[in-house]
Design a protein around this motif. Structure first.
Motif, PDB file in Angstrom:
ATOM      1  N   ASP A   1      -0.040  18.457   0.347  1.00  0.00           N
ATOM      2  CA  ASP A   1      -1.263  17.651  -0.041  1.00  0.00           C
ATOM      3  C   ASP A   1      -0.775  16.709  -0.939  1.00  0.00           C
ATOM      4  N   ARG A   2       0.091  17.083  -1.847  1.00  0.00           N
ATOM      5  CA  ARG A   2       0.673  16.103  -2.892  1.00  0.00           C
ATOM      6  C   ARG A   2       1.439  15.164  -1.995  1.00  0.00           C
ATOM      7  N   VAL A   3       2.223  15.483  -1.062  1.00  0.00           N
ATOM      8  CA  VAL A   3       3.180  14.594  -0.342  1.00  0.00           C
ATOM      9  C   VAL A   3       2.259  13.417   0.191  1.00  0.00           C
ATOM     10  N   GLU A   4       1.241  13.689   0.876  1.00  0.00           N
ATOM     11  CA  GLU A   4       0.209  12.926   1.758  1.00  0.00           C
ATOM     12  C   GLU A   4      -0.141  11.869   0.505  1.00  0.00           C
ATOM     13  N   ARG A   5      -0.774  12.424  -0.568  1.00  0.00           N
ATOM     14  CA  ARG A   5      -1.523  11.612  -1.450  1.00  0.00           C
ATOM     15  C   ARG A   5      -0.555  10.558  -2.221  1.00  0.00           C
ATOM     16  N   ILE A   6       0.869  11.063  -2.337  1.00  0.00           N
ATOM     17  CA  ILE A   6       1.932  10.101  -2.666  1.00  0.00           C
ATOM     18  C   ILE A   6       2.143   8.926  -1.648  1.00  0.00           C
ATOM     19  N   ILE A   7       2.324   9.336  -0.315  1.00  0.00           N
ATOM     20  CA  ILE A   7       2.577   8.662   0.735  1.00  0.00           C
ATOM     21  C   ILE A   7       1.475   7.343   0.836  1.00  0.00           C
ATOM     22  N   ASP A   8       0.429   8.000   0.698  1.00  0.00           N
ATOM     23  CA  ASP A   8      -0.866   6.834   0.763  1.00  0.00           C
ATOM     24  C   ASP A   8      -0.813   6.035  -0.291  1.00  0.00           C
ATOM     25  N   LYS A   9      -0.552   6.241  -1.705  1.00  0.00           N
ATOM     26  CA  LYS A   9      -0.128   5.415  -2.706  1.00  0.00           C
ATOM     27  C   LYS A   9       0.781   4.402  -2.354  1.00  0.00           C
ATOM     28  N   ARG A  10       1.800   5.081  -1.951  1.00  0.00           N
ATOM     29  CA  ARG A  10       3.196   4.452  -1.591  1.00  0.00           C
ATOM     30  C   ARG A  10       2.995   3.148  -0.612  1.00  0.00           C
ATOM     31  N   LEU A  11       2.199   3.530   0.286  1.00  0.00           N
ATOM     32  CA  LEU A  11       1.700   2.490   1.616  1.00  0.00           C
ATOM     33  C   LEU A  11       1.128   1.246   0.858  1.00  0.00           C
ATOM     34  N   GLU A  12       0.150   1.483  -0.060  1.00  0.00           N
ATOM     35  CA  GLU A  12      -0.547   0.365  -0.619  1.00  0.00           C
ATOM     36  C   GLU A  12       0.434  -0.671  -1.262  1.00  0.00           C
ATOM     37  N   LYS A  13       1.668  -0.552  -1.422  1.00  0.00           N
ATOM     38  CA  LYS A  13       2.574  -1.350  -2.121  1.00  0.00           C
ATOM     39  C   LYS A  13       3.456  -2.175  -1.040  1.00  0.00           C
ATOM     40  N   ASP A  14       4.150  -3.170  -1.266  1.00  0.00           N
ATOM     41  CA  ASP A  14       4.827  -4.031  -0.586  1.00  0.00           C
ATOM     42  C   ASP A  14       6.165  -3.259  -0.114  1.00  0.00           C
ATOM     43  N   LEU A  15       6.394  -2.608   0.853  1.00  0.00           N
ATOM     44  CA  LEU A  15       7.475  -2.077   1.150  1.00  0.00           C
ATOM     45  C   LEU A  15       8.300  -2.687   2.482  1.00  0.00           C
ATOM     46  N   PRO A  16       9.755  -2.215   2.225  1.00  0.00           N
ATOM     47  CA  PRO A  16      10.460  -3.006   3.584  1.00  0.00           C
ATOM     48  C   PRO A  16       9.857  -2.204   4.596  1.00  0.00           C
ATOM     49  N   VAL A  17       9.967  -2.817   5.898  1.00  0.00           N
ATOM     50  CA  VAL A  17       9.456  -2.503   7.185  1.00  0.00           C
ATOM     51  C   VAL A  17      10.150  -1.068   7.491  1.00  0.00           C
ATOM     52  N   ALA A  18      11.220  -0.754   7.445  1.00  0.00           N
ATOM     53  CA  ALA A  18      11.677   0.663   7.708  1.00  0.00           C
ATOM     54  C   ALA A  18      11.250   1.702   6.929  1.00  0.00           C
ATOM     55  N   LEU A  19      11.068   1.582   5.713  1.00  0.00           N
ATOM     56  CA  LEU A  19      10.478   2.600   4.903  1.00  0.00           C
ATOM     57  C   LEU A  19       9.137   2.800   5.207  1.00  0.00           C
ATOM     58  N   ARG A  20       8.233   1.738   5.328  1.00  0.00           N
ATOM     59  CA  ARG A  20       6.873   1.858   5.574  1.00  0.00           C
ATOM     60  C   ARG A  20       6.717   2.585   6.703  1.00  0.00           C
ATOM     61  N   LYS A  21       7.462   2.533   7.859  1.00  0.00           N
ATOM     62  CA  LYS A  21       7.430   2.801   9.489  1.00  0.00           C
ATOM     63  C   LYS A  21       7.820   4.572   9.213  1.00  0.00           C
ATOM     64  N   ARG A  22       8.890   4.835   8.320  1.00  0.00           N
ATOM     65  CA  ARG A  22       9.220   6.098   8.117  1.00  0.00           C
ATOM     66  C   ARG A  22       8.124   6.727   7.417  1.00  0.00           C
ATOM     67  N   LEU A  23       7.481   6.178   6.458  1.00  0.00           N
ATOM     68  CA  LEU A  23       6.434   6.958   5.932  1.00  0.00           C
ATOM     69  C   LEU A  23       5.099   7.290   6.590  1.00  0.00           C
ATOM     70  N   GLU A  24       4.680   6.346   7.399  1.00  0.00           N
ATOM     71  CA  GLU A  24       3.624   6.443   8.277  1.00  0.00           C
ATOM     72  C   GLU A  24       4.136   7.539   9.401  1.00  0.00           C
ATOM     73  N   GLN A  25       5.163   7.717   9.719  1.00  0.00           N
ATOM     74  CA  GLN A  25       5.485   9.035  10.669  1.00  0.00           C
ATOM     75  C   GLN A  25       5.584  10.246   9.861  1.00  0.00           C
ATOM     76  N   GLU A  26       5.729  10.098   8.672  1.00  0.00           N
ATOM     77  CA  GLU A  26       6.193  11.343   8.014  1.00  0.00           C
ATOM     78  C   GLU A  26       4.555  11.949   7.779  1.00  0.00           C
ATOM     79  N   LYS A  27       3.586  10.999   7.682  1.00  0.00           N
ATOM     80  CA  LYS A  27       2.182  11.509   7.648  1.00  0.00           C
ATOM     81  C   LYS A  27       1.854  12.444   8.838  1.00  0.00           C
ATOM     82  N   GLU A  28       2.381  11.947  10.066  1.00  0.00           N
ATOM     83  CA  GLU A  28       2.190  12.362  11.569  1.00  0.00           C
ATOM     84  C   GLU A  28       2.820  13.939  11.429  1.00  0.00           C
TER      85      GLU A  28
END
Length: 453
Positions: A26-53
């Motif tokens: 649950d905490r991981v998902e909250r942190i990922i959601d907050k992290r995705l609000e930032k300007d991230l490299p494409v590779a890291l953004r895609k990786r975090l989006e898949q981690e939520k899946e």
């Protein structure tokens, strides 16, 4: 969606990785959601989006608490002791994760032990848990070697239904059901029937062949396909001295995120083959290494494992697909062409998902390697069958995939439950994906019989 799988090779941020390791999802998902609000490299953004899946898939894959898992063993193995359970844990024979700080085990840990530990299988009080295939495999192998070839006619029916709680009548649904690829051992394919006449059938050689349905969903609707084909296998006994000097280079490339030649993979591959230069012997050495050292083990869905060959070659365990992909990766790393083949294993007694490999050596062409069936034979002292599965298969296969992680046509809009394989079918509504928990899939063998010459 499969084009983004390469980003699974991107490392998770340390804080997220640590929280995941102790099961604070649950905490991981909250942190990922907050992290995705930032300007991230494409590779890291895609990786975090898949981690939520991935996170909910892992959570669903480990239902048993410690107490529930221990009771399962005590209820099905005569005189089973807690100390034995702890010993199996120490051997890494029981797949587990932490969920919310507490250890949880896979749903099929008992079946895994029955399949791989003969001493426990002998004490099993539930005959439904025991593997009954050995006699049939030996009989079929001997007949195929004696005749030089063997053909079985196979007629199957595959069905997909949406569970009542996940149904959305009136919304567009997209469904893929696997079909055999018309190549290699598949002959005389015939599509017999589909649930909807508007179904789209992929080309005969599509690497992830399916029949595709797209329509407005009706309550309790069933999607099905029925087909038949012949599986024709020719026995091969390739000899080292007959190998051509010139060999092809196709199917020797990397394919992220899993088929990659990391320093560790290259080191292990070199240790296995030594100074060997003959491609047939290279492949044989790799086959023998995996079948002798990687213990068969049921695992969680592949989408949740970000480096399958390294998983196998550091933990020395894995199921049919993990072993097959490890064989493919090691072969490619030493210049031997290798590729994926997968679908169903179906004989007159049983039907189920299965993965295996092919490798290419001129002048013999494509040969087969089933490391999981071979490993099972090796563990039980069946040397003839162990050697048979290097180069050969029995004719009980329905191959629906010829290229690992190949996408469907047409591609689904949302992530697949299994983006690497094509065995039971996938579906989605226009508004979102349907998980394994949302659908029911069945495969039924209507008839299987040996065809005479």
């Amino acid at each position: 969606m499969n084009k983004d799988l390469k980003y699974l090779d991107t490392q998770l941020p340390e804080d997220i990785a640590k929280l995941k390791a102790v099961g604070e999802y649950d905490r991981v998902e909250r942190i990922i959601d907050k992290r995705l609000e930032k300007d991230l490299p494409v590779a890291l953004r895609k990786r975090l989006e898949q981690e939520k899946e991935i996170l909910p898939i892992i959570r669903d894959s480990y239902p048993h608490t410690y107490e529930a898992a221990l009771s399962l063993f005590k209820d099905n193995i005569a005189d089973f002791k807690t100390e034995e359970f702890e010993s199996l844990r120490d051997e890494d024979a029981l797949d587990w994760v932490y969920l919310d700080g507490e250890i949880h085990f896979r749903e099929n840990i008992l079946q895994n032990i029955m399949k791989t530990r003969p001493n426990y299988a002998k004490r099993c009080t539930n005959p439904e848990l025991l593997d009954k295939r050995t006699n049939l495999l030996n009989e079929t192998m001997h007949k195929m070697k004696e005749k030089g070839e063997l053909t079985y006619h196979i007629r199957l029916r595959a069905t997909l239904k949406v569970k009542p709680e996940a149904q959305k009548p009136g919304e567009k649904i997209r469904v893929h059901l696997p079909l055999p690829i018309e190549y290699a051992q598949v002959k005389n394919f015939r599509l017999i029937d589909t649930s909807h006449k508007s179904a789209l059938v992929n080309e005969p050689d599509h690497p992830a062949r399916t029949v595709y349905f797209e329509k407005e969903y009706e309550a309790d609707e069933e999607f099905y396909v029925e087909y038949e084909f012949d599986n024709h296998m020719v026995y091969k006994n390739p000899l080292l001295e007959e190998v051509d000097e010139a060999q092809p280079t196709f199917y020797t490339e990397e394919q992220l995120p899993h088929i990659k030649f990391s320093p560790y993979i290259k080191s292990v591959a070199k240790e296995i083959i030594g100074n060997e230069t003959n491609p047939l012997e290279k492949a044989r050495l790799i086959y023998e290494y995996i079948t002798k050292n990687v213990m068969y083990s049921f695992v969680r869905p592949y989408y949740t494992i970000t480096d399958i060959p390294t998983y196998a070659l550091t933990g020395f365990k894995g199921d049919c697909g993990i072993q097959a992909l490890t064989f493919i990766t090691l072969c490619r790393a030493v210049g031997v062409p290798a590729r994926w083949q997968a679908g169903l294993y179906t004989n007159p007694e049983t039907i189920g998902n299965h993965d295996w490999a092919q490798f290419y050596v001129a002048p013999f062409g494509w040969l087969y390697a089933d490391t999981s069936f071979g490993g099972s034979a090796y563990r039980t002292g069946e040397e003839e069958r162990w050697k048979f599965y290097f180069g050969n298969l029995e004719p009980f296969r329905m191959p629906a995939v010829s290229d690992f992680q190949h996408d469907f046509t047409p591609a689904l809009d949302f992530s697949r439950n299994d983006p690497y394989d094509n065995q039971n079918g996938e579906a989605e509504f226009e508004s979102g994906k349907l998980t394994y928990n949302d659908i029911e899939t069945t495969e039924v063998a209507i008839e299987i019989y040996e065809k005479e010459d």
